[in-house]
Motif scaffolding. Sequence first.
Motif, PDB file in Angstrom:
ATOM      1  N   TYR A   1       2.176 -60.132 -92.273  1.00  0.00           N
ATOM      2  CA  TYR A   1       1.592 -59.688 -91.006  1.00  0.00           C
ATOM      3  C   TYR A   1       1.275 -58.199 -91.048  1.00  0.00           C
ATOM      4  O   TYR A   1       0.240 -57.753 -90.546  1.00  0.00           O
ATOM      5  CB  TYR A   1       2.540 -59.998 -89.844  1.00  0.00           C
ATOM      6  CG  TYR A   1       1.910 -59.731 -88.500  1.00  0.00           C
ATOM      7  CD1 TYR A   1       1.057 -60.666 -87.926  1.00  0.00           C
ATOM      8  CD2 TYR A   1       2.126 -58.527 -87.826  1.00  0.00           C
ATOM      9  CE1 TYR A   1       0.437 -60.407 -86.710  1.00  0.00           C
ATOM     10  CE2 TYR A   1       1.519 -58.270 -86.617  1.00  0.00           C
ATOM     11  CZ  TYR A   1       0.677 -59.213 -86.063  1.00  0.00           C
ATOM     12  OH  TYR A   1       0.052 -58.946 -84.868  1.00  0.00           O
ATOM     13  N   ILE A   2       2.167 -57.401 -91.603  1.00  0.00           N
ATOM     14  CA  ILE A   2       1.888 -55.985 -91.859  1.00  0.00           C
ATOM     15  C   ILE A   2       1.848 -55.792 -93.373  1.00  0.00           C
ATOM     16  O   ILE A   2       2.799 -56.147 -94.071  1.00  0.00           O
ATOM     17  CB  ILE A   2       2.956 -55.066 -91.231  1.00  0.00           C
ATOM     18  CG1 ILE A   2       2.881 -55.140 -89.700  1.00  0.00           C
ATOM     19  CG2 ILE A   2       2.783 -53.617 -91.688  1.00  0.00           C
ATOM     20  CD1 ILE A   2       3.908 -54.305 -88.976  1.00  0.00           C
TER      21      ILE A   2
ATOM     22  N   SER B   1       2.096 -54.310 -82.808  1.00  0.00           N
ATOM     23  CA  SER B   1       0.651 -54.416 -83.038  1.00  0.00           C
ATOM     24  C   SER B   1      -0.146 -54.696 -81.768  1.00  0.00           C
ATOM     25  O   SER B   1      -1.346 -54.415 -81.712  1.00  0.00           O
ATOM     26  CB  SER B   1       0.371 -55.514 -84.071  1.00  0.00           C
ATOM     27  OG  SER B   1       0.594 -56.804 -83.533  1.00  0.00           O
TER      28      SER B   1
ATOM     29  N   VAL C   1      -5.846 -56.910 -83.615  1.00  0.00           N
ATOM     30  CA  VAL C   1      -4.686 -56.188 -83.110  1.00  0.00           C
ATOM     31  C   VAL C   1      -4.730 -54.747 -83.595  1.00  0.00           C
ATOM     32  O   VAL C   1      -5.528 -54.379 -84.462  1.00  0.00           O
ATOM     33  CB  VAL C   1      -3.375 -56.862 -83.577  1.00  0.00           C
ATOM     34  CG1 VAL C   1      -3.248 -58.244 -82.968  1.00  0.00           C
ATOM     35  CG2 VAL C   1      -3.311 -56.941 -85.099  1.00  0.00           C
TER      36      VAL C   1
ATOM     37  N   THR D   1      -3.348 -51.375 -85.546  1.00  0.00           N
ATOM     38  CA  THR D   1      -2.723 -51.161 -86.856  1.00  0.00           C
ATOM     39  C   THR D   1      -1.290 -50.691 -86.653  1.00  0.00           C
ATOM     40  O   THR D   1      -1.039 -49.676 -86.002  1.00  0.00           O
ATOM     41  CB  THR D   1      -3.503 -50.104 -87.655  1.00  0.00           C
ATOM     42  OG1 THR D   1      -4.850 -50.541 -87.809  1.00  0.00           O
ATOM     43  CG2 THR D   1      -2.884 -49.899 -89.024  1.00  0.00           C
ATOM     44  N   ALA D   2      -0.340 -51.453 -87.181  1.00  0.00           N
ATOM     45  CA  ALA D   2       1.073 -51.129 -87.005  1.00  0.00           C
ATOM     46  C   ALA D   2       1.709 -50.843 -88.357  1.00  0.00           C
ATOM     47  O   ALA D   2       1.366 -51.440 -89.374  1.00  0.00           O
ATOM     48  CB  ALA D   2       1.811 -52.280 -86.323  1.00  0.00           C
TER      49      ALA D   2
ATOM     50  N   ALA E   1      -1.649 -45.684 -88.789  1.00  0.00           N
ATOM     51  CA  ALA E   1      -0.925 -46.592 -87.901  1.00  0.00           C
ATOM     52  C   ALA E   1      -1.037 -46.123 -86.448  1.00  0.00           C
ATOM     53  O   ALA E   1      -1.081 -44.926 -86.170  1.00  0.00           O
ATOM     54  CB  ALA E   1       0.539 -46.691 -88.309  1.00  0.00           C
TER      55      ALA E   1
END
Length: 695
Positions: free
Chosen positions: A118-119, A215, A82, A84-85, A158
């Motif tokens: 998750y992040i 993401s 995914v 990058t968030a 991000a």
Amino acid sequence: MTYQVCIDIGGTFTDCLVSDSTGEINIFKSPTTPGEFHKGFINVLHVAAEGYGLAPRDFIAQIKLIVHGSTVSTNALVERKVATAGLILNEGHADILTLREGPRKGAFEWRLDYPEPYIPRRLTRTVRGRIDARGRELEALDEDGIRAAAGYLRQAGAQAVAVGLLWSVVNPAHERRARELIHEVWPDVPVTLSHEVSSVPREYRRVVAAAIDASINPIIRKYVGELQTALGASGFVGELLLANCVGGMMPAQEIIRRPIYSVMSGPTLAPMAAQALTEEADVIVGDMGGTTFDVSAIRNRQIIIAPDAMIHDDALGIPKVDVRSVGAGGGSIAQVDAGGLLVVGPHSAGAWPGPACYGNGSTAPTVTDANVVLGIIDPDYFLGGKIKLDRALAEAAIAPLAERLGISVLDAAYAIHTTSNHNMVAAIEDITIREGINPRESFFVSGGGATACHIAEMVDILGLERYMIPRFVAGLSAFGGLISDIRWEESATLLTQSREFDREGVERLLAQLREQGKRFLDAAHVAPEDQLFEYVAMGRYEYQAWEIPVQFELRDGRLADRAADDLAQAFHRMHERIYSISNESELVEFTNWRVQAIGRRPSQQVWRKFALGEASGAPVAARHRPLYVHRLGGLTEVPVYDAATLGANATLQGPCVVEATTFSAVLLPDHTGTMDRYGNLTVQVAREAALAKAA
């Protein structure tokens, strides 16, 4: 001539179902192209064009509508590929994604590694500012802190930002202002606000939904852009709709705006198809492809919605059509484990090299290889003869496994076949029994080209009486997309209870949600006469942790006079059905309210124009071949019927095989099939036989 098309990308094949303006429907298949799905998308359109005797560009130019069930976001999440968030939270709440909801683990699972958030924390920033549970501002938002957080996340690499602030579902002012401030310093970045993705009051679920949405936002934007570019270059000027995970279709621009609703969207199309094909109240839908077996269910004519779907160790955070998947497909690889037991799946031979019988160099025994050896699949008639399979290669792949088990190749092939069946039955029992559905009293609709090879024995194991092998069994999900409505859901939180019911507040909230849903349908160009709205309340007993859905009606925007009592009674009935217990003296709380906006597509019923002619006399077998029937002791010579030659009300008695260009279906002894006017084969199992087999 104009066409409507649905394309469903599977693990091995990409399915294309085409409906023309006369009501005739045809199915085409092409190998999936992992990593470049838009190429496989265009390839299967070329195959369809060839089927209609047209040049690809001429065919594509006549397509009025393309509906697509995408697997791109699901694959990205499963493979952890995914974007990058970054994440912005309230001060003091930096560990929401680390702590999750503190679920209880199994009593004997004492060596579990705590999963990573998750992040990660390095991409999580917190800011001052606070809204309380009643929507009052206790502390003003730190606007300079938001700007600083956005600048930090930009420098940290991000590609998108999620914002999850406390009680935004009651008062979203701080989240909306945060987006404005982020775009001041970083104009191009996609920003996801938690209250726009999920309206649930649970902090973790809202935040993880926002994080997942952020993401996959760049991935979905890129995929949809590539797809639209490829279609435009091929001459497509029609409308493109994409499947969502709540059981309907959305315009492409809407799925880009909220990409999380594309996650696990492909498998939701199969129950939509089943709902159209039968009037049965309780239905099991099994869809077996090349890699997985997806099972869903319909209860009281309503598709079951799951509030707690999982991606790895994280909740998805939004409700979705409940589809359970197991690694049981035609490409599932069989092996003997260290304890000497046969294991089938979850690893798959995939689209390439595929099963050993494909002749692409694989030597691993798969479920498809077993079905070739058992006589279920004719190696000379796979996909109507377009792909020739090699029985000798299938036998050679199974031989080492048979030797290790100390049995014949034929018996080993049946062991692979039946082990796969039991894996799928376990998934069926999980979704039915847990949701208050008795599988023995349900109707089974088969989906996926491979399921027709297995459904008869699965039905015997479960003790079911009736099942259906649809005309488009090999493309059931694609068929579901072709006939599905445009659908969206708006929801909001308002806590009230059955004894002190806030009728005015609920009606006011529902009016707002209906207006939001109407704006969505208007943007999707749905005519007012084709707009429908359905209403759901999420209820629970006082002090219960989780809610269950309760449907209700509005008339002219008003609740019934006894709405509180009616909602409470409906809740009690549903609670008893799911959990086998209810307490009508208990207080019922209602926490969340949903309005489902539905846009009927008038052309979706064009398939009903198709009708078979009445059968004249008893069906005549096209040929006979040996089929392994375990109950009869091994290989048995059985008739093979060509599905294309069977008329309406034709009756078939098992054991036999029914073949079409895209599937091979087995009927076992005590199974009697009858063809309906639309080309769907409904099979009745003798009740005494069904109970005896399940005992």
